[in-house]
Motif scaffolding. Structure first.
Motif: not given
Length: 166
Positions: A6-15, A89-90
């Motif tokens: 879809s091309g939608d972007r999602f915020d991420t977190m790193i733990q 992706e990313g």
């Protein structure tokens, strides 16, 4: 990270992942032995998840602080994020950006080193701005590290900008 379909972007977190958390790796078809990596002296393993779904690991990275730079021992996409049919992706860029951000925060000027599979060297040069040091050893200099960290971290501190092209 971006949903490929879809091309939608999602915020991420790193733990940080600790040895006691190894059960979180169960069920994943991981290429590398992350359980073993969790028990390596001087290494830290981190997970990347989306904020909306923090129980699904999108990728993993193993880092070591060498006192003047951060060394990436391993980085891996979750199985569903590999190949042309990948879900997101990313993920690797986000994980490398985290290593760069950590390097800046520790006062190492963003310097990050890693060993690459030979076939991936041109890919890392193109996508990360990495440079070849010798053989399969590659590195991200201050400028490349700043670009990557600023791209993936909205809150990346601008104090590093003045030193990004030194």
């Amino acid at each position: 990270i971006q949903l490929r379909i879809s091309g939608d972007r999602f915020d991420t977190m790193i733990q940080r992942l600790w040895p006691a958390d190894s059960n979180l790796l169960m069920g994943g078809a991981w290429q590398f032995d992350w359980e073993r990596e969790l028990h390596q002296k001087n290494r830290e393993v981190y997970t990347l998840t989306t904020i909306l779904n923090p129980t699904i690991i999108q990728g993993l990275i193993s880092l070591e602080d060498f006192g003047d730079h951060i060394f990436v021992h391993l980085v891996e996409n979750a199985d569903f994020n590999k190949s042309k049919q990948k879900l997101f992706e990313g993920v690797p860029g986000n994980l490398f950006a985290f290593a760069c951000k950590m390097s800046f925060e520790k006062g190492y000027g963003g310097f990050v080193a890693f060993d690459s599979k030979t076939v991936l060297i041109p890919h890392y040069e193109k996508t990360l701005g990495a440079k070849r040091l010798s053989g399969i050893r590659m590195f991200l200099n201050r400028e490349a590290a700043y670009k990557l960290a600023a791209q993936y971290f909205k809150d990346f501190d601008n104090k590093y900008l003045n030193n990004a092209t030194d």
